[in-house]
Design a protein around this motif. Sequence first.
Motif, mmCIF file in Angstrom:
data_model
loop_
_atom_site.group_PDB
_atom_site.id
_atom_site.type_symbol
_atom_site.label_atom_id
_atom_site.label_comp_id
_atom_site.label_asym_id
_atom_site.label_seq_id
_atom_site.Cartn_x
_atom_site.Cartn_y
_atom_site.Cartn_z
ATOM 1 N N LYS A 176 11.384 9.153 -60.377
ATOM 2 C CA LYS A 176 11.589 8.402 -58.876
ATOM 3 C C LYS A 176 11.885 9.229 -58.081
ATOM 4 N N PHE A 177 11.962 8.938 -56.813
ATOM 5 C CA PHE A 177 12.105 9.608 -55.445
ATOM 6 C C PHE A 177 13.196 9.110 -54.802
ATOM 7 N N TYR A 178 13.416 7.730 -55.186
ATOM 8 C CA TYR A 178 14.596 6.884 -54.621
ATOM 9 C C TYR A 178 14.975 5.777 -55.481
ATOM 10 N N ILE A 179 15.675 4.944 -54.848
ATOM 11 C CA ILE A 179 16.196 3.947 -55.832
ATOM 12 C C ILE A 179 15.177 2.885 -56.273
ATOM 13 N N SER A 180 15.033 2.511 -57.494
ATOM 14 C CA SER A 180 13.894 1.606 -58.011
ATOM 15 C C SER A 180 14.486 0.628 -58.960
ATOM 16 N N LYS A 181 13.530 -0.074 -59.686
ATOM 17 C CA LYS A 181 13.963 -0.964 -60.552
ATOM 18 C C LYS A 181 14.516 -0.436 -61.737
ATOM 19 N N SER A 182 13.962 0.749 -62.153
ATOM 20 C CA SER A 182 14.478 1.468 -63.489
ATOM 21 C C SER A 182 15.690 2.328 -63.125
ATOM 22 N N SER A 183 16.044 2.488 -62.006
ATOM 23 C CA SER A 183 16.996 3.402 -61.711
ATOM 24 C C SER A 183 18.386 2.866 -62.327
ATOM 25 N N SER A 184 19.247 3.645 -62.705
ATOM 26 C CA SER A 184 20.585 3.415 -63.191
ATOM 27 C C SER A 184 21.335 2.902 -62.000
ATOM 28 N N PRO A 185 22.418 2.061 -62.264
ATOM 29 C CA PRO A 185 23.550 1.975 -61.181
ATOM 30 C C PRO A 185 24.165 3.460 -60.673
ATOM 31 N N GLU A 186 24.371 4.228 -61.241
ATOM 32 C CA GLU A 186 24.786 5.587 -60.859
ATOM 33 C C GLU A 186 23.857 6.132 -59.738
ATOM 34 N N VAL A 187 22.530 5.860 -59.810
ATOM 35 C CA VAL A 187 21.667 6.295 -58.594
ATOM 36 C C VAL A 187 22.070 5.697 -57.322
ATOM 37 N N SER A 188 22.056 4.332 -57.411
ATOM 38 C CA SER A 188 22.469 3.689 -56.284
ATOM 39 C C SER A 188 23.634 3.913 -55.417
ATOM 40 N N LYS A 189 24.656 4.038 -56.513
ATOM 41 C CA LYS A 189 26.139 4.612 -56.073
ATOM 42 C C LYS A 189 26.233 5.935 -55.538
ATOM 43 N N ALA A 190 25.279 6.839 -56.071
ATOM 44 C CA ALA A 190 25.157 8.516 -55.220
ATOM 45 C C ALA A 190 24.773 8.364 -54.178
ATOM 46 N N TYR A 191 23.642 7.241 -53.767
ATOM 47 C CA TYR A 191 23.093 7.349 -52.453
ATOM 48 C C TYR A 191 24.121 6.693 -51.355
ATOM 49 N N PHE A 192 24.906 5.559 -51.854
ATOM 50 C CA PHE A 192 25.661 4.966 -51.092
ATOM 51 C C PHE A 192 26.918 5.821 -50.624
ATOM 52 N N ASN A 193 27.313 6.546 -51.607
ATOM 53 C CA ASN A 193 28.261 7.373 -51.456
ATOM 54 C C ASN A 193 28.016 8.421 -50.220
ATOM 55 N N GLN A 194 26.837 9.063 -50.393
ATOM 56 C CA GLN A 194 26.348 10.061 -49.655
ATOM 57 C C GLN A 194 26.254 9.454 -48.137
ATOM 58 N N PHE A 195 25.910 8.137 -47.980
ATOM 59 C CA PHE A 195 25.604 7.519 -46.895
ATOM 60 C C PHE A 195 26.966 7.391 -46.187
ATOM 61 N N GLN A 196 27.932 6.830 -47.033
ATOM 62 C CA GLN A 196 29.420 6.618 -46.352
ATOM 63 C C GLN A 196 30.087 8.038 -45.732
ATOM 64 N N GLU A 197 29.581 9.045 -46.581
ATOM 65 C CA GLU A 197 30.380 10.427 -46.063
ATOM 66 C C GLU A 197 29.583 10.622 -45.009
ATOM 67 N N ASP A 198 28.508 10.675 -44.608
ATOM 68 C CA ASP A 198 27.563 10.951 -43.609
ATOM 69 C C ASP A 198 27.815 9.971 -42.257
ATOM 70 N N PHE A 199 27.628 8.955 -42.482
ATOM 71 C CA PHE A 199 27.593 7.948 -41.430
ATOM 72 C C PHE A 199 29.199 7.914 -40.938
ATOM 73 N N THR A 200 30.298 8.169 -41.586
ATOM 74 C CA THR A 200 31.736 8.426 -41.128
ATOM 75 C C THR A 200 31.848 9.377 -40.382
#
Length: 360
Positions: A176-200
Motif C-alpha cells: 500500500k502506498f498510503y493509508i488504506s482499509k487494511s493499514s494498521s493504526p501505526e500507519v495513520s499515526k506515522a503519517y499524522f506525526n510527520q504532518f504535525q512536525e512539518d506543518f508546525t
Amino acid sequence: MDVEKVFHMNGGLGEHSYAQNSYLQKKGSDMVKHITLKSLEETYVSTTPESLGIADLGCSCGQNTLSTIREMVEAIDKTTSNIPPPEYRIYLNDLPTNDFNAVFKILPDFYKQLNMDRCQKHESSVFIAGYPGSFYGRLFPDKCLHFIYSSYSLHWLSRIPPGLYDKEGRSINKGKFYISKSSSPEVSKAYFNQFQEDFTLFLQSRSKELLSGGRMVLILLGRRDRSHVDRGNSILWELLSRSFATLVSKGEVKQEKVDEYDAHFYAPSRNEIEDEVKKEGSFVMDRFEMFEIEHRSGLYTSHGTEVARTIRAIQESMLSQHFGEEILDNLFEDYGNLIDEEMAIEDIKPISFIVVLKKL
C-alpha cells in the motif's frame, strides 16, 4: 529516498509535463481566487507598503505560476487608482529540482505583456526571483514578506514518515502506498506525526518571515472527517496500488519493490489544521473553506485519463526513481482505466481546503 533531492513536477512543455497537465490545480485555485485576491487586497490596504513582498511557495513551473502573479499585481493596481502602486517583490519558491528555467524563459514575454496591460506606467515595478529550497524551514530574512501564497503543495510531506518502517527498515504498510482499509493504526499515526512536525515547522518559519498583519493563503488537499479512508484522495492512492498489483501479476514489477514504496503525502482534516495553528500561536484564522473540483472529461479523453495524466506529472519523478521509467506508460494507462471503472460504481470526490491565516 531523499524527497528533497528527487521530488519535482515534470518540467518542460512535453506530453507528460506539469505545464500541460495541471488543469485540475488551476481550476481549483481559480474557484477560490476571489478569496486569495481579497486577502491580498486587505493586507495591502492595512499596511500600505511602498515595496510589497509576496512569496509563492511550491510554485512549480508553467503558466499557472505566472498567471497567479499577474492577477495579484492587477488586483493591487486597482486599489491604487489615485496613487502610484507599490513595487512588487515576487519570490517564486520550490525545491531545487524544480524546472525554474522553464519559468525564467517566459519571464521576458510576461514582463512585456504585463507592462502593456498596465499601460506602461510602471515598467520596472515588478521584480520576480526564483528562491529554491524546502518551505519546511526558513527561506527568507526576518519580516520581509507581506503575503504568502501556496497552492496544492502543503499536502506533500518533507519526507516519507520514518514511523512507517520497523527496526530492520522494512515498511509496515506493505503493498500500500498510503493509508488504506487494511493499514494498521501505526500507519495513520506515522503519517499524522510527520504532518504535525512539518506543518508546525512551516508555521514557525513563516511567522518569522511575515510582517505583523501579513497573511498566508494556503490551498491544499484534505479530508472531510476523522477517517483517513474516503472516496477522495485516499481512494486515488488505493487505485494506484492496484495498478501496481496488475504489473506485479504480469511480471513487470517485483512485489518487493512495491512493498518498499510509500508516499510522502498526507491529507489533513480541518480539525488537524486548526489544532496546529492554535498550538503554534503566531497566526489567527481569517477564513477556512472546503471545496470540490467538478469532474471534467476532455474531448478525446475520459476523466480517469485526465486524472492519471495529472498524477503522472506530479509523481513521475518519485516513481521512476524507485521503479524505473519503462513501466510508466502501462502503469498510468491502467490507472486511468481503474479510475473510470471506480467512478462508474460511485463518485470519487477529492476535497480541497483554502485556509487564510493572519500574522499576529
